[in-house]
Design a protein around this motif. Structure first.
Motif, PDB file in Angstrom:
ATOM      1  N   LEU A  35       0.883  -1.133   0.039  1.00 44.05           N
ATOM      2  CA  LEU A  35      -0.217  -0.029   0.163  1.00 44.05           C
ATOM      3  C   LEU A  35       0.850   1.200  -0.163  1.00 44.05           C
ATOM      4  O   LEU A  35       0.411   2.365  -0.245  1.00 44.05           O
ATOM      5  N   GLU A  36       2.171   1.272   0.369  1.00 40.56           N
ATOM      6  CA  GLU A  36       2.873   2.343   0.554  1.00 40.56           C
ATOM      7  C   GLU A  36       2.376   3.401   1.527  1.00 40.56           C
ATOM      8  O   GLU A  36       2.491   4.584   1.332  1.00 40.56           O
ATOM      9  N   TRP A  37       1.973   2.832   2.638  1.00 40.53           N
ATOM     10  CA  TRP A  37       1.473   3.494   4.060  1.00 40.53           C
ATOM     11  C   TRP A  37       2.727   3.500   5.029  1.00 40.53           C
ATOM     12  O   TRP A  37       3.074   2.533   5.270  1.00 40.53           O
ATOM     13  N   ARG A  55      -1.108  10.280   4.118  1.00 42.54           N
ATOM     14  CA  ARG A  55      -2.147   9.790   3.118  1.00 42.54           C
ATOM     15  C   ARG A  55      -3.485   9.733   3.133  1.00 42.54           C
ATOM     16  O   ARG A  55      -4.188   9.860   2.303  1.00 42.54           O
ATOM     17  N   SER A  77     -14.086   3.196  -0.646  1.00 38.05           N
ATOM     18  CA  SER A  77     -13.356   4.163   0.498  1.00 38.05           C
ATOM     19  C   SER A  77     -13.144   3.255   1.565  1.00 38.05           C
ATOM     20  O   SER A  77     -14.086   2.558   2.070  1.00 38.05           O
ATOM     21  N   PRO A 145      -8.334  -1.307   2.163  1.00 39.86           N
ATOM     22  CA  PRO A 145      -7.826  -0.643   0.966  1.00 39.86           C
ATOM     23  C   PRO A 145      -7.294  -1.764  -0.215  1.00 39.86           C
ATOM     24  O   PRO A 145      -7.100  -2.669   0.383  1.00 39.86           O
ATOM     25  N   ARG A 149      -3.964   0.296  -6.074  1.00 39.85           N
ATOM     26  CA  ARG A 149      -5.009   1.344  -6.055  1.00 39.85           C
ATOM     27  C   ARG A 149      -4.784   2.648  -5.186  1.00 39.85           C
ATOM     28  O   ARG A 149      -4.630   2.388  -3.864  1.00 39.85           O
ATOM     29  N   ALA A 150      -4.464   3.805  -5.751  1.00 38.21           N
ATOM     30  CA  ALA A 150      -4.160   5.290  -4.857  1.00 38.21           C
ATOM     31  C   ALA A 150      -5.437   5.225  -4.056  1.00 38.21           C
ATOM     32  O   ALA A 150      -6.714   5.321  -4.368  1.00 38.21           O
ATOM     33  N   VAL A 151      -5.244   5.588  -2.888  1.00 37.03           N
ATOM     34  CA  VAL A 151      -6.405   5.779  -1.925  1.00 37.03           C
ATOM     35  C   VAL A 151      -6.962   7.059  -1.916  1.00 37.03           C
ATOM     36  O   VAL A 151      -8.241   7.250  -1.644  1.00 37.03           O
ATOM     37  N   GLU A 152      -5.965   7.995  -2.374  1.00 37.08           N
ATOM     38  CA  GLU A 152      -6.602   9.262  -2.335  1.00 37.08           C
ATOM     39  C   GLU A 152      -7.862   9.694  -3.094  1.00 37.08           C
ATOM     40  O   GLU A 152      -8.894  10.504  -2.362  1.00 37.08           O
ATOM     41  N   PRO A 153      -7.932   9.301  -4.164  1.00 36.59           N
ATOM     42  CA  PRO A 153      -9.178   9.769  -4.977  1.00 36.59           C
ATOM     43  C   PRO A 153     -10.592   9.191  -4.288  1.00 36.59           C
ATOM     44  O   PRO A 153     -11.591   9.409  -4.709  1.00 36.59           O
ATOM     45  N   SER A 154     -10.445   8.110  -3.456  1.00 34.92           N
ATOM     46  CA  SER A 154     -11.631   7.671  -2.825  1.00 34.92           C
ATOM     47  C   SER A 154     -12.080   8.176  -1.432  1.00 34.92           C
ATOM     48  O   SER A 154     -13.036   7.821  -0.909  1.00 34.92           O
TER      49      SER A 154
END
Length: 207
Positions: A35-37, A55, A77, A145, A149-154
């Motif tokens: 996830l790169e979190w 993030r 989301s 998550p 998939r990039a989380v920000e747009p959701s």
């Protein structure tokens, strides 16, 4: 007395269950690599924690209020549950905007159960969906998550009307969650005889 057995202590402490070191390593790898979190170490023997504010921020509400707010979220989301609290991931910076938003929505001071975690904060990391070793009382993903998939747009954001990708509207989410938090507060207050009058005054003021 000579020849008697030594006294046996009855003060036994049962250690709390812990995730294995291997499981903890898998959890950290999933968040940091897939996830790169960013993560932060938890207390000794405790769960891994997720760094908040880079993030995403977190809206922390009673589970009942969180369920009411789910309709304002995108299907992807991320949403977590821990005990009786639901954690809704929202856009970075939302925690800083929350006091002003509650004031604008005329909820300021009426929803003590609605909290936000922002920059510098952390939340317990739920186990990845496929790990299968969640402990009782640990955080779990209701909507996990998705790696890749990039989380920000959701994530719900304040300026969602002009957002690319159709991000959910933070204002509607907060308004719905605040309304249900207030109803839960009234319900608890009315269950205490000394607070009935105060709760009734709050209800009249709200109406």
């Amino acid at each position: 007395m000579v020849g008697s057995d030594p006294p046996v202590s009855t003060d036994l402490t049962v250690p709390l269950p812990r995730r294995s070191l291997q499981a903890g390593s898998r959890i950290r790898e999933w968040y940091e690599n897939e996830l790169e979190w960013p993560t932060v170490p938890g207390r000794p023997g405790g769960p891994l924690r997720l760094f908040v504010g880079e993030r995403f921020d977190v809206l922390d509400v009673p589970a009942e209020a969180g369920r009411a707010g789910l309709r304002h979220l995108a299907p992807c989301s991320p949403v977590a549950l821990q005990g009786e609290r639901m954690r809704l991931l929202v856009a970075p910076g939302s925690a800083e905007e929350l006091p002003g938003l509650l004031d604008w929505l005329e909820w300021s001071g009426l929803v003590p159960d609605l909290r936000a975690i922002g920059e510098g904060g952390a939340m317990d990391a739920p186990s990845p969906p496929d790990l299968g070793d969640t402990l009782q009382g640990a955080a779990v993903w209701l909507r996990p998550p998705e790696p890749g998939r990039a989380v920000e747009p959701s994530l719900p954001m304040l300026s969602a009307a002009g957002a690319v990708g159709g991000a959910p509207d933070l204002v509607r989410l907060v308004d719905t969650a605040a309304a249900h938090c207030h109803r839960l507060w009234l319900r608890r207050a009315c269950a205490q005889p000394s607070a009935v009058a105060s709760a009734s005054d709050q209800a009249l003021a709200f109406s």
